[in-house]
Scaffold this motif. Structure first.
Motif, PDB file in Angstrom:
ATOM      1  N   UNK A   1       0.784  -1.281   0.159  1.00 38.67           N
ATOM      2  CA  UNK A   1      -0.059   0.011  -0.160  1.00 38.67           C
ATOM      3  C   UNK A   1       0.893   1.266   0.052  1.00 38.67           C
ATOM      4  N   UNK A   2       1.743   1.202   0.779  1.00 38.80           N
ATOM      5  CA  UNK A   2       2.668   2.529   0.853  1.00 38.80           C
ATOM      6  C   UNK A   2       3.677   2.786  -0.323  1.00 38.80           C
ATOM      7  N   UNK A   3       4.033   1.648  -0.958  1.00 34.16           N
ATOM      8  CA  UNK A   3       4.925   1.865  -2.213  1.00 34.16           C
ATOM      9  C   UNK A   3       4.053   2.226  -3.314  1.00 34.16           C
ATOM     10  N   UNK A   4       2.826   1.532  -3.510  1.00 31.65           N
ATOM     11  CA  UNK A   4       2.162   1.681  -4.757  1.00 31.65           C
ATOM     12  C   UNK A   4       1.112   2.997  -4.521  1.00 31.65           C
ATOM     13  N   UNK A   5       0.749   3.139  -3.421  1.00 31.20           N
ATOM     14  CA  UNK A   5      -0.563   4.051  -3.373  1.00 31.20           C
ATOM     15  C   UNK A   5      -0.228   5.300  -2.981  1.00 31.20           C
ATOM     16  N   UNK A   6       0.794   5.299  -1.796  1.00 27.18           N
ATOM     17  CA  UNK A   6       1.088   6.505  -1.106  1.00 27.18           C
ATOM     18  C   UNK A   6       2.509   7.134  -1.433  1.00 27.18           C
ATOM     19  N   UNK A   7       3.312   6.412  -2.009  1.00 20.16           N
ATOM     20  CA  UNK A   7       4.673   7.139  -2.327  1.00 20.16           C
ATOM     21  C   UNK A   7       4.379   7.631  -3.910  1.00 20.16           C
ATOM     22  N   UNK A   8       4.880   8.798  -3.903  1.00 23.72           N
ATOM     23  CA  UNK A   8       4.832   9.452  -5.126  1.00 23.72           C
ATOM     24  C   UNK A   8       5.486   8.621  -6.343  1.00 23.72           C
ATOM     25  N   UNK A   9       4.953   8.495  -7.763  1.00 20.62           N
ATOM     26  CA  UNK A   9       5.532   7.879  -8.682  1.00 20.62           C
ATOM     27  C   UNK A   9       6.656   7.987  -8.957  1.00 20.62           C
ATOM     28  N   UNK A  10       6.975   9.313  -9.131  1.00 17.20           N
ATOM     29  CA  UNK A  10       8.473   9.752  -9.325  1.00 17.20           C
ATOM     30  C   UNK A  10       9.421   9.344  -8.529  1.00 17.20           C
ATOM     31  N   UNK A  11       9.100   9.016  -7.141  1.00 16.32           N
ATOM     32  CA  UNK A  11       9.976   8.594  -6.150  1.00 16.32           C
ATOM     33  C   UNK A  11      10.403   7.219  -6.547  1.00 16.32           C
ATOM     34  N   UNK A  12       9.346   6.239  -6.540  1.00 16.75           N
ATOM     35  CA  UNK A  12       9.432   4.801  -6.651  1.00 16.75           C
ATOM     36  C   UNK A  12      10.119   4.595  -8.298  1.00 16.75           C
ATOM     37  N   UNK A  13       9.657   5.342  -9.150  1.00 14.70           N
ATOM     38  CA  UNK A  13      10.397   5.270 -10.617  1.00 14.70           C
ATOM     39  C   UNK A  13      11.860   5.695 -10.360  1.00 14.70           C
ATOM     40  N   UNK A  14      12.251   6.668  -9.682  1.00 15.99           N
ATOM     41  CA  UNK A  14      13.611   7.215  -9.609  1.00 15.99           C
ATOM     42  C   UNK A  14      14.536   5.898  -8.791  1.00 15.99           C
ATOM     43  N   UNK A  15      13.889   5.345  -7.684  1.00 18.44           N
ATOM     44  CA  UNK A  15      14.530   4.296  -6.980  1.00 18.44           C
ATOM     45  C   UNK A  15      14.727   3.054  -7.710  1.00 18.44           C
ATOM     46  N   UNK A  16      13.641   2.610  -8.383  1.00 20.78           N
ATOM     47  CA  UNK A  16      13.482   1.249  -9.028  1.00 20.78           C
ATOM     48  C   UNK A  16      14.562   1.507 -10.287  1.00 20.78           C
ATOM     49  N   UNK A  17      14.606   2.604 -11.009  1.00 22.88           N
ATOM     50  CA  UNK A  17      15.118   2.655 -12.285  1.00 22.88           C
ATOM     51  C   UNK A  17      15.462   1.742 -13.273  1.00 22.88           C
ATOM     52  N   UNK A  18      14.303   1.258 -13.581  1.00 22.65           N
ATOM     53  CA  UNK A  18      14.041   0.091 -14.408  1.00 22.65           C
ATOM     54  C   UNK A  18      13.383   0.319 -15.619  1.00 22.65           C
ATOM     55  N   UNK A  19      13.220  -0.378 -16.657  1.00 21.01           N
ATOM     56  CA  UNK A  19      12.601  -0.363 -17.918  1.00 21.01           C
ATOM     57  C   UNK A  19      11.022  -0.033 -17.523  1.00 21.01           C
ATOM     58  N   UNK A  20      10.599   0.942 -18.438  1.00 24.79           N
ATOM     59  CA  UNK A  20       9.331   1.208 -18.004  1.00 24.79           C
ATOM     60  C   UNK A  20       8.244   0.226 -17.883  1.00 24.79           C
ATOM     61  N   UNK A  21       8.379  -0.741 -18.999  1.00 25.69           N
ATOM     62  CA  UNK A  21       7.678  -2.101 -18.785  1.00 25.69           C
ATOM     63  C   UNK A  21       7.618  -2.727 -17.678  1.00 25.69           C
ATOM     64  N   UNK A  22       8.850  -3.018 -17.076  1.00 27.22           N
ATOM     65  CA  UNK A  22       9.162  -3.605 -15.688  1.00 27.22           C
ATOM     66  C   UNK A  22       8.343  -2.780 -14.845  1.00 27.22           C
ATOM     67  N   UNK A  23       8.673  -1.491 -14.715  1.00 31.22           N
ATOM     68  CA  UNK A  23       7.881  -0.652 -13.840  1.00 31.22           C
ATOM     69  C   UNK A  23       6.552  -0.610 -13.786  1.00 31.22           C
ATOM     70  N   UNK A  24       5.857  -0.576 -15.038  1.00 31.17           N
ATOM     71  CA  UNK A  24       4.343  -0.660 -14.946  1.00 31.17           C
ATOM     72  C   UNK A  24       3.768  -2.162 -14.414  1.00 31.17           C
ATOM     73  N   UNK A  25       4.551  -3.140 -14.908  1.00 28.58           N
ATOM     74  CA  UNK A  25       3.964  -4.306 -14.357  1.00 28.58           C
ATOM     75  C   UNK A  25       4.094  -4.465 -12.784  1.00 28.58           C
TER      76      UNK A  25
END
Ligand code: PFF
Length: 456
Positions: free
Chosen positions: A408-432
């Motif tokens: 819940x925290x990682x997907x609903x409450x954290x800003x997308x920009x934060x998790x995207x930046x930290x995971x730093x992976x391909x767009x499709x992997x991030x989306x899945x």
């Protein structure tokens, strides 16, 4: 934007070291001791398939989320949640997630250490050659003698807790990094040897069928399968989060998570393939509970070429596997004491280790003096002893609940920009990933909880 925070506890020396340590945490008694006996108790096939689905659809995404939160927060899970909740403009009560993890780790280690003690005792039993040519009955009575002695269990539990404290007190780099690197591959080789023996019993296919042919399962069985996916991957309590906090920036979290999950699953399935053919070849009962590997593997060691050597090495490696998991169970609490109370690592390790040791006495006695003391919680379980209660509450309730809140925290409450930046992976992997943690994980955990209490 990347954060400039640094962990005060140091960093893994390399990307590989993180993967090794996290795999060391994941691969443990859960794979070799627990997986076969709970698969046996819950009828095999369907249980195993649900467990595998949970690993892929819940385990890997939650592992990515935990590592991501840890690396962003760079502190013990308690302080990581506090910092991230603030940064993301969320309620400070999220710190409770870190606390629940600390409590779960403490409770798990209290019984984990007792079982690791069994494995230690078996190193010496096997080395002495008592299993050579032994029958199933003989092996069974050796196990009963061990667990019915509180003194023996207590002694081994004490030794194992001291070993754990020593490593944790030495910190990230000088702890078990080296051991994990060499010993885990050896464990895999020895496991393969036992599987090879299992193939000669004439009952190999019966073992395979038991493990993979779908059959009946109860709502509780589904909960146990999901709980075990969390337990075996060390998820839902901050162990992987704290390891993630020592991770350098350039490591791919997605790749590491997939590798760790695959390695962990391979070990569990090999353990199953080693054990069930032996169970059937000797007319044993697959659902006989926590003693299962200790009553089956010695039969194999007693009958194979150089069995004393192979068996001794096997139990030594099992102890190592348990050791590398045990350190991750108290690392979150120790890191917190160092951060917040300014304690030295050594002192923090002794405090937490001492308390865990004390709690472990309950499990020691549950196999002998308190064996008749059982209780029930309506809708949850019936006639469980102290050890079974702890195991149930941690693996089936606390870890999935921790995982649910992490999702819940990682997907609903954290800003997308934060998790995207930290995971730093391909767009499709991030989306899945985001889809899985946002919808699949929470819904699955909630459905399984409801099913377990027969609400649906
Ligand atoms: N994953 C370990 C095992 O399978 O034995 C047990 C474990 C370690 C559970 C660390 C939870 C944890 F945080």
């Amino acid at each position: 934007m990347a954060t400039e925070r640094k962990s005060i506890h140091g960093q893994w020396s390399s990307r590989m070291m993180f993967i090794m340590a996290a795999t060391g945490s994941a691969v443990g008694l859960g794979n070799i001791w627990k997986f076969p006996y709970i698969a046996g108790e819950n009828g095999g096939g369907t249980f195993v398939l649900i467990y595998l689905a949970c690993i892929a659809l819940i385990g890997v995404p939650i592992m990515m989320a935990e590592i991501m939160l840890g690396r962003r927060g760079k502190q013990s899970p308690i302080n990581t949640m506090k910092t991230l909740a603030k940064e993301e403009g969320r309620n400070q009560n999220w710190v409770a997630l870190g606390w629940m993890g600390v409590v779960a780790g403490f409770l798990i280690l209290s019984y984990y250490s007792v079982i690791a003690g069994w494995a230690m005792a078996y190193v010496f039993r096997t080395a002495s050659g008592v299993f050579t040519g032994a029958t199933a009955d003989g092996v069974n009575s050796i196990f009963s003698d061990l667990v019915s002695s509180p003194e023996s269990l207590l002694a081994w539990h004490t030794i194992f807790m001291v070993m754990t404290m020593v490593v944790v007190s030495r910190g990230v780099k000088h702890g078990l990094e080296q051991a994990v690197r060499y010993l885990m591959p050896c464990l895999l080789v020895l496991l393969l040897l036992v599987v090879a023996y299992a193939m000669t019993t004439g009952y190999f296919m019966q073992g395979v069928n038991f493990l993979f042919t779908p059959g009946d399962i109860t709502g509780e069985g589904v909960l146990i399968a999901m709980g075990h996916a969390f337990f075996t991957l060390s998820l839902g309590m901050g162990a992987i989060m704290v390891y993630g906090s020592y991770l350098p920036k350039d490591t791919s979290i997605a790749q590491a998570s997939v590798f760790i999950a695959l390695a962990d699953t391979a070990v569990a399935l090999l353990a199953g393939l080693a054990i069930f053919p032996i169970v059937f070849a000797n007319g044993l009962e697959p659902g006989q509970g926590p003693g299962l590997i200790f009553k089956t593997l010695p039969i194999a060691f007693g009958h194979m070429e150089a069995g004393t050597l192979v068996g001794t090495a096997f139990f030594v490696l099992l102890v190592f596997a348990a050791w590398t998991s045990a350190i991750s169970l108290i690392e979150p609490a120790v890191a917190w004491l160092v951060e917040n109370k300014g304690m030295k690592r050594v002192h923090a390790s002794v405090w937490i280790g001492g308390a865990t040791w004390l709690m472990g006495l309950g499990t020691v006695f549950s196999f002998n003096l308190w064996a008749d003391h059982t209780w029930s919680i309506p809708f949850l379980f019936k006639d469980y002893d102290f050890f079974e209660t702890l195991d149930y509450l941690t693996a089936n309730i606390m870890l999935p609940l921790g995982g649910l809140f992490i999702a819940i925290f990682a997907a609903w409450l954290m800003r997308e920009s934060s998790s995207r930046d930290e995971l730093a992976t391909y767009n499709i992997v991030y989306k899945v990933w985001r889809f899985l943690v946002k919808f699949v994980t929470p819904v699955a955990v909630i459905i399984v909880f409801l099913k377990a209490i027969n609400a649906i």
